[in-house]
Design an enzyme around this catalytic site. Structure first.
Site, PDB file in Angstrom:
ATOM      1  N   SER A   1      -5.249 -10.090  14.854  1.00 47.33           N
ATOM      2  CA  SER A   1      -3.730 -10.347  15.497  1.00 47.33           C
ATOM      3  C   SER A   1      -2.858  -9.166  15.635  1.00 47.33           C
ATOM      4  CB  SER A   1      -3.149 -11.675  14.863  1.00 47.33           C
ATOM      5  OG  SER A   1      -3.712 -12.771  14.959  1.00 47.33           O
TER       6      SER A   1
ATOM      7  N   SER B   1      -2.295 -13.503  17.282  1.00 44.98           N
ATOM      8  CA  SER B   1      -1.116 -14.163  17.211  1.00 44.98           C
ATOM      9  C   SER B   1       0.135 -13.528  17.329  1.00 44.98           C
ATOM     10  CB  SER B   1      -1.204 -15.002  16.092  1.00 44.98           C
ATOM     11  OG  SER B   1      -1.097 -14.255  14.961  1.00 44.98           O
TER      12      SER B   1
ATOM     13  N   LYS C   1       7.755 -10.170  13.154  1.00 43.97           N
ATOM     14  CA  LYS C   1       7.224 -11.406  13.540  1.00 43.97           C
ATOM     15  C   LYS C   1       7.542 -12.509  12.768  1.00 43.97           C
ATOM     16  CE  LYS C   1       2.411 -12.863  13.611  1.00 43.97           C
ATOM     17  NZ  LYS C   1       0.927 -12.806  13.279  1.00 43.97           N
TER      18      LYS C   1
HETATM   19  N1  GLN Z   1      -7.279 -15.316  16.868  1.00 44.47           N
HETATM   20  C1  GLN Z   1      -7.906 -15.169  15.271  1.00 44.47           C
HETATM   21  C2  GLN Z   1      -7.422 -16.759  14.861  1.00 44.47           C
HETATM   22  O1  GLN Z   1      -7.086 -17.557  15.725  1.00 44.47           O
HETATM   23  C3  GLN Z   1      -6.872 -14.331  14.600  1.00 44.47           C
HETATM   24  C4  GLN Z   1      -5.411 -14.786  14.365  1.00 44.47           C
HETATM   25  C5  GLN Z   1      -4.917 -13.678  13.290  1.00 44.47           C
HETATM   26  O2  GLN Z   1      -5.380 -12.648  13.282  1.00 44.47           O
HETATM   27  N2  GLN Z   1      -3.766 -14.329  12.824  1.00 44.47           N
HETATM   28  O3  GLN Z   1      -7.614 -17.083  13.917  1.00 44.47           O
END
Ligand code: GLN
Length: 493
Positions: A183, A159, A78
């Site tokens: 995410s 994400s 990532k």
């Molecule tokens: N969807 C969540 C957010 O937008 C979690 C994102 C994540 O876990 N990095 O904050």
């Protein structure tokens, strides 16, 4: 069967048995990336030459009999993990030209164990999102297709959508991700693969671009539960450079996958039965519980009464920490710089040009809830609720060994859906964020398909630092589910 279809464990064994070389394995993956990545956009950087060098080094090590846990295994990283000498963007323009002079601890651990890095995976900007639509480098496509409406382009979740899409499409044997509110688990569910968010502190955050430090958890993706266990075994471990890193031995996670669930008590949190949840997700959840009962576990109702405050609490604490963490992107020290008339003008121009809409929204929410007049009303109350969410888990875990829930309230949706309404987008995280608030481990395992042929995941929740039980339960679900459906877009298809 092509090399890209192998599980990580099978590839490792094949390399050791000299059935193929790391060079062949890596080249096959790089060719698959070349063919499919222009469509999927799962990688933002492909490290072709570097990966081939690492593969040759792995083959030399194998020839000498120097075998480590991941010698010769090609992975996607990532783009939130700093990789020495390889551009790291966090999905943002503001870090666009940044080449880190150091390696994150998690990726250094993977390299120590012989892994090969194919490239950096696309992601929502600064890991903010559930759809991978907020990356400065464009959206990522989910390799799965609806049976009806097969032209629709679906999101991989977010994400860590690039990581999940790459692993599902066989453009890597595994990947790193980070999970601040879901995410790892939500994109794993959307892409029909496995992913675990370990306990807070299990994997070092050092060298991982910060979103919300008290909620950020690095963890792995792979196509099987065992493969995730192998990866986590390498990624985890105490790191003196991260003061929140846990000084605990790393158990043999892969061995835990073979443990029986007989006699285990599996909790069903009643607050996760949500109005408006699709019936097939409820049915799959019941199926998962039946599988575990058949395997000898006892199913127990439990209550997590503060679940309904989870999302609101998360969407105060995460932006608050983000607004503080992102203050460092000022155009002076690294990344993008937009010149201005004076220093303040330079800051404003740089941040306006460098941050996308979702990141700006979070910074505004975060600075608001931390501001003098509102701190007590929002941030302080959210911190109190966070303590109650943790207490819910602590109490429930006096009665059960693990819990089973759906991972997400829907299957993958189409690009552009939920974009008009940020609150609707935030609802994706309803089953995942409480675990980040509490720091407890959770794993998504592919368990079935919806009526349209899209994958659905189930989430196994464990006690702090008891990932072994999480792996045992997830592996039991995996064995019963026999999930063998394949995404439409994949290497070799
Ligand atoms: N969807 C969540 C957010 O937008 C979690 C994102 C994540 O876990 N990095 O904050």
């Amino acid at each position: 069967m092509t090399l890209t279809d192998l599980t990580l464990a099978a590839a490792r064994d094949g390399l050791r048995a000299k059935q193929f070389t790391a060079e062949e394995l890596t080249r096959t993956h790089l060719e698959a990336i070349e063919a499919l990545n222009p469509r999927l956009n799962a990688y933002v950087t492909v490290s072709h030459a570097r990966a081939m060098d690492q593969a040759r080094a792995a083959d030399a090590a194998l020839a000498r009999g120097e075998v480590r846990a991941l010698t010769g295994i090609p992975l996607a990283i990532k783009d939130l993990f700093c990789t020495e000498g390889v551009r790291t963007t966090a999905g943002s323009r503001i870090l666009g030209p940044f080449v880190p002079p150091y390696e994150s601890t998690v990726t250094a651990n993977l390299l120590r164990d012989g892994a090969i890095f194919l490239g950096k995976a696309n992601m929502d900007e600064f890991a903010m999102g559930s759809s991978n639509m907020t990356s400065a480098w464009g959206a990522v496509e989910n390799p799965w297709k609806r049976r009806q409406d097969s032209n629709a382009v679906l999101v991989p979740g977010g994400s860590s959508g690039g990581s999940a899409s790459a692993v599902a499409a066989r453009l890597a044997l595994g990947a790193t991700g980070t999970d601040t509110g879901g995410s790892i688990r939500q994109p794993a569910s959307f892409c029909g693969i496995a992913g675990i968010k370990p306990t807070y502190g299990r994997c070092s955050r050092w060298g991982v671009v910060a979103f919300a430090s008290s909620l950020d958890h690095p963890g792995p993706f792979a196509r099987t539960v065992e493969d995730c266990a192998i990866l986590l075994g390498s990624m985890a471990g105490h790191d003196p450079k991260d003061s929140t890193s846990a000084d605990r031995p790393v158990p043999d996670f892969a061995a835990a996958c073979g443990r029986s669930v007989k006699g285990m008590r599996i909790g069903v949190p009643r607050e996760y039965r949500m109005d408006g949840m699709p019936e097939e997700i409820e049915a799959l959840w019941q199926q998962g519980l039946a599988w575990l009962r058949d395997a000898g576990a006892e199913i127990v109702d439990v209550s997590l009464p503060h679940t309904k405050y989870g999302l609101a609490t998360y969407y105060i604490i995460a932006p608050a920490e983000a607004s503080s963490n992102l203050a460092r992107y000022d155009g002076v020290r690294f990344g993008l710089r937009e010149d201005g008339a004076d220093l303040r003008d330079l800051y404003e121009r740089t941040r306006a040009a460098g941050f996308g809409a979702e990141v700006r929204r979070r910074i505004m929410i975060g600075t608001y809830v931390l501001s003098a007049g509102y701190y007590d009303a929002y941030y302080l109350r959210a911190q109190k609720l966070r303590a109650l969410v943790l207490r819910d888990f602590t109490e429930a875990f006096t009665k059960v060994d693990a819990m089973l829930t759906p991972t997400a309230p829907s299957a993958a949706f189409a690009q552009g859906d939920n974009m008009d309404d940020p609150i609707k987008m935030y609802l994706n995280d309803v089953f995942t964020v409480p675990l980040n608030l509490a720091g407890v481990p959770g794993m998504s395992v592919p368990a079935g398909l919806d009526a349209n042929g899209l994958p659905l995941g189930l989430q196994v929740i464990g006690k702090p630092f008891d990932e072994e039980t999480v792996f045992a339960v997830a592996a039991a679900v995996e064995r019963a589910a026999k999930f063998d459906a394949l995404p439409a877009l994949r290497a070799g298809a």
